[in-house]
Design an enzyme around this catalytic site. Structure first.
Site, PDB file in Angstrom:
ATOM      1  N   LYS A  75     -21.093 -17.768  29.835  1.00  0.00           N
ATOM      2  CA  LYS A  75     -20.466 -18.776  30.725  1.00  0.00           C
ATOM      3  C   LYS A  75     -21.472 -19.295  31.751  1.00  0.00           C
ATOM      4  CE  LYS A  75     -17.225 -15.924  32.088  1.00  0.00           C
ATOM      5  NZ  LYS A  75     -17.587 -14.747  31.276  1.00  0.00           N
TER       6      LYS A  75
ATOM      7  N   ARG B   2      -8.203 -15.360  35.464  1.00  0.00           N
ATOM      8  CA  ARG B   2      -8.398 -14.207  34.584  1.00  0.00           C
ATOM      9  C   ARG B   2      -7.055 -13.592  34.188  1.00  0.00           C
ATOM     10  NH1 ARG B   2     -13.954 -13.743  35.539  1.00  0.00           N
ATOM     11  NH2 ARG B   2     -14.570 -11.665  34.929  1.00  0.00           N
TER      12      ARG B   2
ATOM     13  N   ARG C 227     -29.933  -8.461  30.963  1.00  0.00           N
ATOM     14  CA  ARG C 227     -29.635  -9.500  31.958  1.00  0.00           C
ATOM     15  C   ARG C 227     -30.247  -9.176  33.322  1.00  0.00           C
ATOM     16  NH1 ARG C 227     -23.816 -11.826  32.867  1.00  0.00           N
ATOM     17  NH2 ARG C 227     -23.202  -9.656  32.768  1.00  0.00           N
TER      18      ARG C 227
ATOM     19  N   ARG D 250     -27.056  -6.359  37.666  1.00  0.00           N
ATOM     20  CA  ARG D 250     -25.715  -6.251  38.255  1.00  0.00           C
ATOM     21  C   ARG D 250     -25.185  -4.836  38.112  1.00  0.00           C
ATOM     22  NH1 ARG D 250     -22.363 -11.435  36.081  1.00  0.00           N
ATOM     23  NH2 ARG D 250     -20.795  -9.808  35.859  1.00  0.00           N
TER      24      ARG D 250
ATOM     25  N   ARG E 204     -14.896  -4.034  30.884  1.00  0.00           N
ATOM     26  CA  ARG E 204     -14.693  -5.485  31.106  1.00  0.00           C
ATOM     27  C   ARG E 204     -14.308  -6.179  29.805  1.00  0.00           C
ATOM     28  NH1 ARG E 204     -20.304  -6.506  33.428  1.00  0.00           N
ATOM     29  NH2 ARG E 204     -19.802  -8.699  33.198  1.00  0.00           N
TER      30      ARG E 204
HETATM   31  P1  G5P Z   1     -17.925 -12.596  36.410  1.00  0.00           P
HETATM   32  O1  G5P Z   1     -19.121 -12.766  37.249  1.00  0.00           O
HETATM   33  O2  G5P Z   1     -17.030 -13.753  36.167  1.00  0.00           O
HETATM   34  P2  G5P Z   1     -17.922 -11.975  33.600  1.00  0.00           P
HETATM   35  O3  G5P Z   1     -17.753 -10.529  33.297  1.00  0.00           O
HETATM   36  O4  G5P Z   1     -16.786 -12.842  33.248  1.00  0.00           O
HETATM   37  O5  G5P Z   1     -18.429 -11.942  35.082  1.00  0.00           O
HETATM   38  P3  G5P Z   1     -20.555 -12.497  33.045  1.00  0.00           P
HETATM   39  O6  G5P Z   1     -20.887 -11.034  32.887  1.00  0.00           O
HETATM   40  O7  G5P Z   1     -21.020 -13.195  34.276  1.00  0.00           O
HETATM   41  O8  G5P Z   1     -19.047 -12.686  32.840  1.00  0.00           O
HETATM   42  P4  G5P Z   1     -21.332 -14.726  31.397  1.00  0.00           P
HETATM   43  O9  G5P Z   1     -21.473 -15.549  32.617  1.00  0.00           O
HETATM   44  O10 G5P Z   1     -20.304 -15.123  30.396  1.00  0.00           O
HETATM   45  O11 G5P Z   1     -21.134 -13.200  31.737  1.00  0.00           O
HETATM   46  O12 G5P Z   1     -22.712 -14.608  30.621  1.00  0.00           O
HETATM   47  P5  G5P Z   1     -24.207 -14.994  31.080  1.00  0.00           P
HETATM   48  O13 G5P Z   1     -24.568 -14.295  32.340  1.00  0.00           O
HETATM   49  O14 G5P Z   1     -24.399 -16.462  30.979  1.00  0.00           O
HETATM   50  O15 G5P Z   1     -24.997 -14.338  29.838  1.00  0.00           O
HETATM   51  C1  G5P Z   1     -25.075 -12.939  29.715  1.00  0.00           C
HETATM   52  C2  G5P Z   1     -26.540 -12.552  29.368  1.00  0.00           C
HETATM   53  O16 G5P Z   1     -26.830 -13.038  28.063  1.00  0.00           O
HETATM   54  C3  G5P Z   1     -27.591 -13.193  30.290  1.00  0.00           C
HETATM   55  O17 G5P Z   1     -28.666 -12.295  30.448  1.00  0.00           O
HETATM   56  C4  G5P Z   1     -28.064 -14.426  29.500  1.00  0.00           C
HETATM   57  O18 G5P Z   1     -29.391 -14.809  29.830  1.00  0.00           O
HETATM   58  C5  G5P Z   1     -27.978 -13.885  28.082  1.00  0.00           C
HETATM   59  N1  G5P Z   1     -27.758 -14.884  27.041  1.00  0.00           N
HETATM   60  C6  G5P Z   1     -27.038 -16.035  27.095  1.00  0.00           C
HETATM   61  N2  G5P Z   1     -27.079 -16.657  25.901  1.00  0.00           N
HETATM   62  C7  G5P Z   1     -27.831 -15.873  25.072  1.00  0.00           C
HETATM   63  C8  G5P Z   1     -28.236 -15.968  23.707  1.00  0.00           C
HETATM   64  O19 G5P Z   1     -27.929 -16.916  23.000  1.00  0.00           O
HETATM   65  N3  G5P Z   1     -28.986 -14.949  23.219  1.00  0.00           N
HETATM   66  C9  G5P Z   1     -29.359 -13.861  23.980  1.00  0.00           C
HETATM   67  N4  G5P Z   1     -30.099 -12.895  23.423  1.00  0.00           N
HETATM   68  N5  G5P Z   1     -29.006 -13.739  25.281  1.00  0.00           N
HETATM   69  C10 G5P Z   1     -28.248 -14.723  25.805  1.00  0.00           C
HETATM   70  O20 G5P Z   1     -16.990 -11.459  36.999  1.00  0.00           O
HETATM   71  C11 G5P Z   1     -17.523 -10.238  37.423  1.00  0.00           C
HETATM   72  C12 G5P Z   1     -16.429  -9.379  38.014  1.00  0.00           C
HETATM   73  O21 G5P Z   1     -15.873 -10.022  39.156  1.00  0.00           O
HETATM   74  C13 G5P Z   1     -14.459  -9.818  39.226  1.00  0.00           C
HETATM   75  C14 G5P Z   1     -14.142  -8.797  38.126  1.00  0.00           C
HETATM   76  O22 G5P Z   1     -14.317  -7.513  38.664  1.00  0.00           O
HETATM   77  C15 G5P Z   1     -15.232  -9.096  37.093  1.00  0.00           C
HETATM   78  O23 G5P Z   1     -15.466  -8.007  36.226  1.00  0.00           O
HETATM   79  N6  G5P Z   1     -13.779 -11.091  39.028  1.00  0.00           N
HETATM   80  C16 G5P Z   1     -12.452 -11.266  39.060  1.00  0.00           C
HETATM   81  N7  G5P Z   1     -11.424 -10.395  39.183  1.00  0.00           N
HETATM   82  C17 G5P Z   1     -10.188 -10.906  39.138  1.00  0.00           C
HETATM   83  N8  G5P Z   1      -9.906 -12.218  38.935  1.00  0.00           N
HETATM   84  C18 G5P Z   1     -10.922 -13.120  38.813  1.00  0.00           C
HETATM   85  N9  G5P Z   1     -10.634 -14.432  38.604  1.00  0.00           N
HETATM   86  C19 G5P Z   1     -12.254 -12.660  38.868  1.00  0.00           C
HETATM   87  N10 G5P Z   1     -13.447 -13.277  38.763  1.00  0.00           N
HETATM   88  C20 G5P Z   1     -14.361 -12.316  38.875  1.00  0.00           C
HETATM   89 MG    MG Z   2     -21.311 -15.194  34.705  1.00  0.00          MG
END
Ligand code: G5P
Ligand code: MG
Length: 225
Positions: A20, A96, A130, A163, A174
């Site tokens: 994302k 969420r 990451r 993180r 998660r």
């Molecule tokens: P977040 O911050 O919203 P998540 O868990 O939804 O966190 P996250 O972990 O931030 O999602 P993302 O944004 O979907 O993941 O993914 P990203 O960071 O872009 O990519 C992940 C990794 O893969 C990176 O290193 C990137 O460089 C790599 N990558 C991307 N594409 C590729 C690819 O093609 N190949 C490879 N090899 N690598 C790749 O929420 C965090 C916490 O906050 C709370 C909760 O506790 C949650 O767990 N929270 C909430 N709680 C309740 N309600 C809500 N609305 C909440 N919002 C947040």
């Molecule tokens: Mg994210």
């Protein structure tokens, strides 16, 4: 003569690590949109040890969702700001839960929901590499998009960090929570005919699909790179 700007209110959904943040960075580079990430907002509050930051820390670092009421307190003023801005926006990480989706509908209805669909075994591997620049939310990966200087942000040169919730046990939790909670929200948006799902194993595979779809909704500022 004044021209009317076409505004877009969009969400980006997908499992933890589905890309994302990475896709959102590409979207704001190509389209004139604000990117708001609930996770980035929470991590900033935790870093700054605000009252809410202290309350949410135990949930975030253990990979649990922040309870709905507390989450609305955290992000409510940001949602109100979005409801009246004259910019297009992309909300990442909210809603969420179904109650969060219903609250959002009352405050700032959305026109488009982008859902990223990436296999879980791929996600588990990529999250291990990451690194983030916490103040900006910029995301790197040692395998996929490594920073130019290892351990440092490309733009500011400041140190990168990992993180707390990227520990394997938190990532597992998660992903389980996402599997349980996302279905009803995706159904809710599918019923409104605003859900667009993009599947693939890599961001490079998914990104052109997202770009082409968004370009039917809002004028790009950059050609597809
Ligand atoms: P977040 O911050 O919203 P998540 O868990 O939804 O966190 P996250 O972990 O931030 O999602 P993302 O944004 O979907 O993941 O993914 P990203 O960071 O872009 O990519 C992940 C990794 O893969 C990176 O290193 C990137 O460089 C790599 N990558 C991307 N594409 C590729 C690819 O093609 N190949 C490879 N090899 N690598 C790749 O929420 C965090 C916490 O906050 C709370 C909760 O506790 C949650 O767990 N929270 C909430 N709680 C309740 N309600 C809500 N609305 C909440 N919002 C947040
Ligand atoms: Mg994210």
């Amino acid at each position: 003569m004044s021209s009317t700007k076409r505004l877009l209110q969009a969400l980006i959904m997908g499992a933890p690590g589905s890309g994302k943040g990475t896709v959102s960075e590409r979207i704001v580079r190509s389209f004139d949109m604000l990117h708001i990430s609930s996770g980035d907002i929470l991590r900033k509050m935790i870093r700054e040890k605000t009252d809410i930051g202290i309350q949410v820390n135990k949930f975030v670092s253990n990979g649990q969702l922040v309870p709905d009421e507390l989450m609305l307190k955290t992000i409510g003023s940001e949602l109100n700001r979005l409801s009246s801005t004259d910019r297009s926006w992309l909300l990442d990480g909210f809603p969420r839960t179904k109650p969060q989706a219903l609250s959002l509908f009352q405050i700032a209805p959305v026109q488009v929901v982008i859902s990223l669909d990436v296999p879980f075994d791929i996600i588990i591997n990529r999250v291990k590499g990451r690194w983030i620049h916490a103040p900006s939310g910029r995301v790197y990966n040692t395998d996929f998009n490594a920073p130019k200087v290892p351990g440092h942000d490309d733009v500011t040169g400041e140190p990168l960090m990992q993180r707390d919730d990227d520990k394997p046990e938190s990532v597992k939790k998660r992903l389980e929570i996402y599997s349980e909670m996302a279905g009803p929200i995706l159904e809710y948006y599918a019923e409104q005919n605003i859900l667009a799902k993009f599947s693939g194993k890599t961001t490079n595979e998914i990104w052109p699909q997202v770009y082409k779809y968004l370009a039917t909704k809002i004028e790009p500022k950059e050609k597809l790179a």
